[in-house]
Design a protein around this motif. Structure first.
Motif, PDB file in Angstrom:
ATOM      1  N   GLU A   5      -8.267  -8.836   8.138  1.00  0.00           N
ATOM      2  CA  GLU A   5      -8.875  -9.577   7.037  1.00  0.00           C
ATOM      3  C   GLU A   5     -10.199 -10.213   7.461  1.00  0.00           C
ATOM      4  O   GLU A   5     -11.172 -10.251   6.691  1.00  0.00           O
ATOM      5  CB  GLU A   5      -7.917 -10.688   6.559  1.00  0.00           C
ATOM      6  N   PHE A   6     -10.257 -10.710   8.683  1.00  0.00           N
ATOM      7  CA  PHE A   6     -11.442 -11.419   9.170  1.00  0.00           C
ATOM      8  C   PHE A   6     -12.664 -10.503   9.155  1.00  0.00           C
ATOM      9  O   PHE A   6     -13.781 -10.938   8.868  1.00  0.00           O
ATOM     10  CB  PHE A   6     -11.178 -11.956  10.579  1.00  0.00           C
ATOM     11  N   HIS A   7     -12.451  -9.220   9.457  1.00  0.00           N
ATOM     12  CA  HIS A   7     -13.541  -8.241   9.423  1.00  0.00           C
ATOM     13  C   HIS A   7     -14.158  -8.142   8.028  1.00  0.00           C
ATOM     14  O   HIS A   7     -15.369  -7.942   7.887  1.00  0.00           O
ATOM     15  CB  HIS A   7     -13.001  -6.879   9.885  1.00  0.00           C
ATOM     16  N   TRP A  65       0.869  -1.192   0.000  1.00  0.00           N
ATOM     17  CA  TRP A  65       0.000   0.000   0.000  1.00  0.00           C
ATOM     18  C   TRP A  65       0.897   1.231   0.000  1.00  0.00           C
ATOM     19  O   TRP A  65       1.906   1.273   0.705  1.00  0.00           O
ATOM     20  CB  TRP A  65      -0.896   0.021   1.231  1.00  0.00           C
ATOM     21  N   SER A  66       0.534   2.243  -0.797  1.00  0.00           N
ATOM     22  CA  SER A  66       1.355   3.444  -0.861  1.00  0.00           C
ATOM     23  C   SER A  66       0.499   4.653  -1.193  1.00  0.00           C
ATOM     24  O   SER A  66      -0.577   4.540  -1.788  1.00  0.00           O
ATOM     25  CB  SER A  66       2.468   3.281  -1.904  1.00  0.00           C
ATOM     26  N   ALA A  67       0.991   5.840  -0.789  1.00  0.00           N
ATOM     27  CA  ALA A  67       0.318   7.108  -1.044  1.00  0.00           C
ATOM     28  C   ALA A  67       1.248   7.989  -1.872  1.00  0.00           C
ATOM     29  O   ALA A  67       2.437   8.118  -1.557  1.00  0.00           O
ATOM     30  CB  ALA A  67      -0.033   7.800   0.273  1.00  0.00           C
ATOM     31  N   HIS A  68       0.708   8.607  -2.923  1.00  0.00           N
ATOM     32  CA  HIS A  68       1.500   9.398  -3.865  1.00  0.00           C
ATOM     33  C   HIS A  68       0.866  10.782  -3.999  1.00  0.00           C
ATOM     34  O   HIS A  68      -0.311  10.903  -4.361  1.00  0.00           O
ATOM     35  CB  HIS A  68       1.558   8.671  -5.209  1.00  0.00           C
ATOM     36  N   VAL A  69       1.649  11.816  -3.693  1.00  0.00           N
ATOM     37  CA  VAL A  69       1.121  13.177  -3.585  1.00  0.00           C
ATOM     38  C   VAL A  69       1.260  13.916  -4.907  1.00  0.00           C
ATOM     39  O   VAL A  69       2.369  14.101  -5.419  1.00  0.00           O
ATOM     40  CB  VAL A  69       1.847  13.946  -2.468  1.00  0.00           C
ATOM     41  N   ILE A 129      -2.911   9.892  -4.693  1.00  0.00           N
ATOM     42  CA  ILE A 129      -3.375   8.619  -5.220  1.00  0.00           C
ATOM     43  C   ILE A 129      -2.928   7.531  -4.261  1.00  0.00           C
ATOM     44  O   ILE A 129      -1.742   7.442  -3.903  1.00  0.00           O
ATOM     45  CB  ILE A 129      -2.840   8.348  -6.636  1.00  0.00           C
ATOM     46  N   PHE A 130      -3.870   6.717  -3.813  1.00  0.00           N
ATOM     47  CA  PHE A 130      -3.565   5.573  -2.974  1.00  0.00           C
ATOM     48  C   PHE A 130      -3.469   4.339  -3.879  1.00  0.00           C
ATOM     49  O   PHE A 130      -4.380   4.053  -4.658  1.00  0.00           O
ATOM     50  CB  PHE A 130      -4.648   5.348  -1.930  1.00  0.00           C
ATOM     51  N   ARG A 131      -2.359   3.632  -3.738  1.00  0.00           N
ATOM     52  CA  ARG A 131      -2.127   2.429  -4.532  1.00  0.00           C
ATOM     53  C   ARG A 131      -2.135   1.219  -3.597  1.00  0.00           C
ATOM     54  O   ARG A 131      -1.465   1.225  -2.554  1.00  0.00           O
ATOM     55  CB  ARG A 131      -0.782   2.524  -5.268  1.00  0.00           C
ATOM     56  N   ALA A 132      -2.887   0.183  -3.954  1.00  0.00           N
ATOM     57  CA  ALA A 132      -2.992  -0.991  -3.091  1.00  0.00           C
ATOM     58  C   ALA A 132      -2.972  -2.253  -3.925  1.00  0.00           C
ATOM     59  O   ALA A 132      -3.746  -2.395  -4.883  1.00  0.00           O
ATOM     60  CB  ALA A 132      -4.272  -0.934  -2.266  1.00  0.00           C
ATOM     61  N   SER A 133      -2.083  -3.170  -3.549  1.00  0.00           N
ATOM     62  CA  SER A 133      -1.994  -4.465  -4.206  1.00  0.00           C
ATOM     63  C   SER A 133      -1.735  -5.517  -3.132  1.00  0.00           C
ATOM     64  O   SER A 133      -0.729  -5.436  -2.421  1.00  0.00           O
ATOM     65  CB  SER A 133      -0.862  -4.459  -5.236  1.00  0.00           C
ATOM     66  N   ASP A 134      -2.648  -6.484  -3.012  1.00  0.00           N
ATOM     67  CA  ASP A 134      -2.556  -7.472  -1.939  1.00  0.00           C
ATOM     68  C   ASP A 134      -2.322  -6.741  -0.619  1.00  0.00           C
ATOM     69  O   ASP A 134      -1.367  -7.022   0.109  1.00  0.00           O
ATOM     70  CB  ASP A 134      -1.428  -8.467  -2.211  1.00  0.00           C
ATOM     71  N   ALA A 135      -3.198  -5.806  -0.311  1.00  0.00           N
ATOM     72  CA  ALA A 135      -2.970  -4.900   0.814  1.00  0.00           C
ATOM     73  C   ALA A 135      -4.240  -4.699   1.630  1.00  0.00           C
ATOM     74  O   ALA A 135      -5.361  -4.853   1.132  1.00  0.00           O
ATOM     75  CB  ALA A 135      -2.479  -3.549   0.302  1.00  0.00           C
ATOM     76  N   ALA A 153      -2.877  -3.598  -9.187  1.00  0.00           N
ATOM     77  CA  ALA A 153      -3.000  -2.676  -8.058  1.00  0.00           C
ATOM     78  C   ALA A 153      -4.167  -1.708  -8.257  1.00  0.00           C
ATOM     79  O   ALA A 153      -4.355  -1.158  -9.343  1.00  0.00           O
ATOM     80  CB  ALA A 153      -1.705  -1.891  -7.881  1.00  0.00           C
ATOM     81  N   ARG A 154      -4.913  -1.517  -7.214  1.00  0.00           N
ATOM     82  CA  ARG A 154      -5.980  -0.518  -7.212  1.00  0.00           C
ATOM     83  C   ARG A 154      -5.360   0.867  -7.096  1.00  0.00           C
ATOM     84  O   ARG A 154      -4.458   1.086  -6.284  1.00  0.00           O
ATOM     85  CB  ARG A 154      -6.911  -0.757  -6.038  1.00  0.00           C
TER      86      ARG A 154
END
Length: 278
Positions: free
Chosen positions: A227-229, A41-45, A95-101, A163-164
């Motif tokens: 994850e369980f949530h 997971w990462s944030a890009h400004v 932009i938030f990037r998420a892959s297997d996150a 990645a989303r």
């Protein structure tokens, strides 16, 4: 009852953004939010109060936003912003990037007296990318504009191979509405994800009756509670109840204390600039 609101749908297919997605995919992330995040997971400004690439930790500011070097490389995405949203209150574009996150369930704006308004618009996504709020799990479709209810526990998970990428816009003020221009009609109902109730056996497995939680594994093991949530009907804050109970079952008072501190940091109280160290 979902408190987040779908405000609009943007004609995102009229923008040619694929080449800019590749720039974001290759952009480095400094790890400012690693305490909250698990997986990639990462944030890009793209824009902030200073225009500096090194200015990456979100905070409210006075005045107009300024493009970062990354923002200058993404004219299509910035056109999407400027053509559809007012700029007078807009403070941050990320932009938030998420892959297997997955993100730890959290409450935003705990550090400041007044919460702002946070919008998210998925630019690249799939049904495997989900959000949660309290006890509801839902999916944000590509181009949908969502006002995230940031002051209740919420989270996000993406298990998709690609990645989303989600555009995050932060505006000053929590009460004044955001006027969105040139949107298109929403043709699909809001996508709520139904989850089954957890069985007693599943909860026992989660809590680790055999004491498999250790001081060294506390960070990595938290992910399975989050994850369980998303997989079983439950409130986001229950993640911390389960986590603390698992720590209590080990008989290690320091682990119980760390689990409580992490809960406080994520959903109860957090000072400006405060960091949590695993």
């Amino acid at each position: 009852m979902l408190k987040a609101q779908r405000l609009a749908v943007l004609p995102i297919d009229s923008y040619d953004l694929d080449s800019e997605f590749s720039i974001v995919d290759d952009h480095e992330y400094g790890g400012e939010y690693d305490a909250f995040t698990f997986g990639s997971w990462s944030a890009h400004v793209l824009a902030n109060g200073s225009g500096a690439d090194s200015d990456t930790s979100f905070r409210p500011h006075d005045g107009r936003m300024a493009l970062t070097e990354l923002g200058k490389k993404l004219p299509g995405i910035m056109s999407l912003v400027t053509e559809h949203f007012p700029l007078d209150r807009l403070q941050w574009v990320r932009i938030f990037r998420a892959s297997d996150a997955i993100l730890a369930p959290h409450v935003d704006f705990l550090e400041w007296e007044e919460p702002g308004t946070r919008l998210q618009i998925p630019l690249r996504t799939s049904p495997d990318s989900l959000h949660s709020e309290n006890d509801v799990v839902y999916h944000l479709r590509r181009g949908e504009v969502w006002k995230i209810h940031t002051t209740d526990p919420h989270s996000t998970r993406s298990s998709a191979e690609t990645a989303r990428l989600s555009l995050c816009l932060d505006f000053s003020g929590a009460d004044e509405p955001i006027e969105i221009r040139k949107d298109i009609p929403a043709t699909e109902p809001i996508s709520i994800v139904e989850r089954p109730e957890a069985t007693e056996a599943e909860l026992e497995e989660l809590l680790g009756a055999d004491g498999n939680l250790t001081p060294e594994s506390m960070r990595s093991d938290f992910r399975r509670f989050a994850e369980f949530h998303f997989e079983r009907r439950s409130h986001a804050a229950m993640t911390y109840d389960w986590y603390e109970e698992a720590a209590r079952r080990t008989g290690d008072a320091d682990m119980v204390a760390k689990a409580r501190v992490f809960r406080t940091y994520c959903i109860e109280k957090r000072a400006d600039g405060e960091a949590f160290h695993w």
